[in-house]
Design a protein around this motif. Structure first.
Motif, PDB file in Angstrom:
ATOM      1  N   ALA A   1      22.782   9.417-111.657  1.00 37.58           N
ATOM      2  CA  ALA A   1      22.261  10.790-111.628  1.00 37.58           C
ATOM      3  C   ALA A   1      20.789  10.853-111.236  1.00 37.58           C
ATOM      4  O   ALA A   1      20.259  11.944-111.029  1.00 37.58           O
ATOM      5  CB  ALA A   1      22.471  11.454-112.982  1.00 37.58           C
ATOM      6  N   THR A   2      20.120   9.711-111.106  1.00 37.47           N
ATOM      7  CA  THR A   2      18.700   9.715-110.745  1.00 37.47           C
ATOM      8  C   THR A   2      18.475  10.336-109.375  1.00 37.47           C
ATOM      9  O   THR A   2      17.439  10.962-109.139  1.00 37.47           O
ATOM     10  CB  THR A   2      18.144   8.283-110.776  1.00 37.47           C
ATOM     11  N   ILE A   3      19.426  10.188-108.463  1.00 38.18           N
ATOM     12  CA  ILE A   3      19.278  10.773-107.134  1.00 38.18           C
ATOM     13  C   ILE A   3      19.207  12.293-107.223  1.00 38.18           C
ATOM     14  O   ILE A   3      18.445  12.948-106.497  1.00 38.18           O
ATOM     15  CB  ILE A   3      20.431  10.317-106.208  1.00 38.18           C
ATOM     16  N   PHE A   4      19.980  12.885-108.126  1.00 38.40           N
ATOM     17  CA  PHE A   4      19.948  14.343-108.296  1.00 38.40           C
ATOM     18  C   PHE A   4      18.659  14.783-108.985  1.00 38.40           C
ATOM     19  O   PHE A   4      18.089  15.827-108.637  1.00 38.40           O
ATOM     20  CB  PHE A   4      21.174  14.798-109.081  1.00 38.40           C
TER      21      PHE A   4
ATOM     22  N   LEU B   1      15.987  14.851-106.271  1.00 35.93           N
ATOM     23  CA  LEU B   1      16.062  16.030-105.404  1.00 35.93           C
ATOM     24  C   LEU B   1      15.545  17.274-106.126  1.00 35.93           C
ATOM     25  O   LEU B   1      14.832  18.098-105.543  1.00 35.93           O
ATOM     26  CB  LEU B   1      17.501  16.242-104.931  1.00 35.93           C
ATOM     27  N   ILE B   2      15.897  17.413-107.403  1.00 37.67           N
ATOM     28  CA  ILE B   2      15.429  18.567-108.171  1.00 37.67           C
ATOM     29  C   ILE B   2      13.919  18.522-108.353  1.00 37.67           C
ATOM     30  O   ILE B   2      13.230  19.551-108.289  1.00 37.67           O
ATOM     31  CB  ILE B   2      16.147  18.624-109.533  1.00 37.67           C
TER      32      ILE B   2
ATOM     33  N   VAL C   1      22.369  12.085-118.142  1.00 35.24           N
ATOM     34  CA  VAL C   1      21.588  12.802-117.126  1.00 35.24           C
ATOM     35  C   VAL C   1      20.134  12.917-117.580  1.00 35.24           C
ATOM     36  O   VAL C   1      19.202  12.761-116.771  1.00 35.24           O
ATOM     37  CB  VAL C   1      22.191  14.198-116.868  1.00 35.24           C
TER      38      VAL C   1
ATOM     39  N   SER D   1      18.393   9.733-116.873  1.00 34.54           N
ATOM     40  CA  SER D   1      18.066   9.568-115.451  1.00 34.54           C
ATOM     41  C   SER D   1      16.777  10.297-115.097  1.00 34.54           C
ATOM     42  O   SER D   1      15.977   9.811-114.300  1.00 34.54           O
ATOM     43  CB  SER D   1      19.222  10.078-114.581  1.00 34.54           C
ATOM     44  N   CYS D   2      16.561  11.458-115.708  1.00 35.31           N
ATOM     45  CA  CYS D   2      15.324  12.210-115.472  1.00 35.31           C
ATOM     46  C   CYS D   2      14.111  11.430-115.965  1.00 35.31           C
ATOM     47  O   CYS D   2      13.087  11.350-115.278  1.00 35.31           O
ATOM     48  CB  CYS D   2      15.389  13.565-116.172  1.00 35.31           C
TER      49      CYS D   2
ATOM     50  N   GLY E   1      15.634   7.411-106.119  1.00 30.08           N
ATOM     51  CA  GLY E   1      16.936   7.939-106.503  1.00 30.08           C
ATOM     52  C   GLY E   1      18.084   7.171-105.883  1.00 30.08           C
ATOM     53  O   GLY E   1      19.080   6.865-106.546  1.00 30.08           O
TER      54      GLY E   1
END
Length: 441
Positions: free
Chosen positions: A90-93, A96-97, A142, A145-146, A366
């Motif tokens: 989920a790090t890729i998302f 992007l955020i 998640v 991941s953030c 990510g």
């Protein structure tokens, strides 16, 4: 002719000097001695320390905290495996955020998701194992991941001259959290269970939440002012996919070892082997970046050439470690594995802005974490497959062989990346020379 050749060489050298300045190899103006840089480093270190400590509580052996008793054997295995995989994938998302809202909002959101997911899960029993999986593997994963993204990105984007030292300090913070966790788990008189720790993590996450507020949006003005979200051309670079494969293999092997390393320590006849092994394993993770401070070079090829042998040595030693249960051999192996684990990660993180540019740090980070998550998710099924023919006592051996082979294979891809980078540099030199020759004609 001699004059022309001299002018060409000077132009080529000047071009490469300019490229070196532009690709953030450490020649920028931000230094760790500046007040703002120190604040960024300390904030990221505190966030990574807090995340790593809570992460250890989620991924620790089930015997220590009673996961199996409350969730069942398959339940505890799957919840923790999904959490570990999602926290990387989920790090890729999250990356992007963060390009839209900034890494401060992402960090705050990550703290809140981990707090809420773990706290609610601590009140549920085995009958709600599906909901526990969503809360821990999904929401807390998640959130993790953030925090993993935010713990590194501000340093990579805002520190230039002392970037390697800064990244090393952040990783040392995470290693210190592992040492504290191991020390708490080693105290026999302390009665701990996962429910208690899941509720106490709120205190740690509140601390991380306040630290996240220190990551002001002023640190990100450059990305909105000077750059588009990221450069799509990086997706055409071979080195990115090679490094993704390297990290997939490295995390595949390291995740297996993180679960089986203490089983190996227990095989020694000495009762002090688990304690000494753990001390050297986690102590090595603290000393890894410190050791690298003395020998790291800023050039891309030099860094890769150092990463390759690190992965190779740790892989070969892992394959051969099971042949001896001598206390000295166990201690040396644990130290080597701990040093190589964090040193390899520190080197790879330091390369991201150097190779791909500061504006692409988030998307590259990510993508690399995404491949790491894939490796983690693949590790358990593969480990189970190779260990089926062994009894419970000897099952750690094929796991060590599998992990060692993955690390050796990772080192092979590192050397492949070295060749690709060298070919790219040679192509750049030829292109510059040809352009100059055409202008003279």
């Amino acid at each position: 002719m001699c004059t022309d050749k001299s002018e060409t060489d000077m132009t080529v050298n000047r071009q490469h000097a300019e490229d070196k300045d532009e690709d953030q190899t450490g020649s920028g103006h931000s230094c760790c001695c500046l007040k703002g840089a120190v604040g960024t480093i300390l904030s990221c270190t505190a966030i990574f320390f807090s995340f790593s400590l809570v992460d250890q509580w989620i991924t620790t052996k089930d015997e220590a905290l009673g996961y199996t008793a409350d969730w069942g054997e398959s339940g505890q295995r799957e919840v923790r495996r999904v959490y570990t995989g999602v926290s990387s994938i989920a790090t890729i998302f999250a990356a992007l955020i963060s390009l839209k809202v900034g890494y401060r909002i992402v960090a705050i959101s990550g703290c809140l998701m981990m707090m809420c997911g773990m706290f609610v899960a601590s009140w549920l029993d085995k009958a709600a194992i599906g909901l526990i999986g969503v809360l821990i593997g999904g929401i807390a994963g998640v959130g993790a991941s953030c925090l993993k993204l935010v713990a590194v990105v501000p340093v990579l984007e805002n520190i230039d001259n002392c970037r390697f030292i800064a990244v090393g300090v952040v990783n040392i913070g995470g290693a210190c959290a592992s040492v504290i966790h191991y020390g708490i788990m080693s105290i026999d008189d302390v009665n701990l269970n996962w429910r208690l720790l899941y509720r106490w993590q709120i205190v740690i996450m509140i601390f991380a939440l306040f630290v996240s507020l220190r990551l002001g949006s002023t640190n990100e003005k450059w990305i909105k002012t000077y750059y588009s979200p990221f450069d799509w051309s990086i997706l055409h670079q071979k080195s990115l996919y090679i490094l993704m494969t390297v990290l997939l293999l490295d995390r595949f092997g390291q995740f297996i070892l993180s679960k089986e390393i203490f089983t190996f320590f227990d095989t020694s006849d000495s009762s002090s082997a688990p304690y000494l092994g753990g001390f050297f394993y986690y102590g090595g993770q603290i000393l890894g970046p410190v050791f690298m401070f003395c020998c790291i070079k800023k050039e891309i090829v030099s860094t890769l050439c150092f990463m390759g042998p690190i992965a190779f040595i740790s892989g070969i030693w892992t394959i051969g470690a099971t042949w001896s249960t001598n206390l000295l051999h166990i201690s040396i192996y644990a130290a080597i594995l701990g040093i190589s684990k964090v040193a390899f990660t520190t080197l790879l993180q330091n390369l991201i802005p150097t190779v791909y540019g500061k504006k692409n740090v988030r998307i590259v980070k990510g993508l690399l974490e995404f491949s790491a998550g894939v490796g983690i998710l693949l590790s358990s099924p593969c480990q189970y497959a190779v260990g089926m023919s062994y009894d419970e006592v000897e099952r750690y051996k094929p796991a060590f062989y599998l992990a060692g082979c993955a690390l050796v294979l990772a080192s092979g891809f590192v050397f492949l990346c070295v060749q690709v980078v060298r070919e790219t540099e040679d192509y750049a030199k030829v292109s510059v020379v040809n352009e100059i020759a055409m202008e003279e004609t």
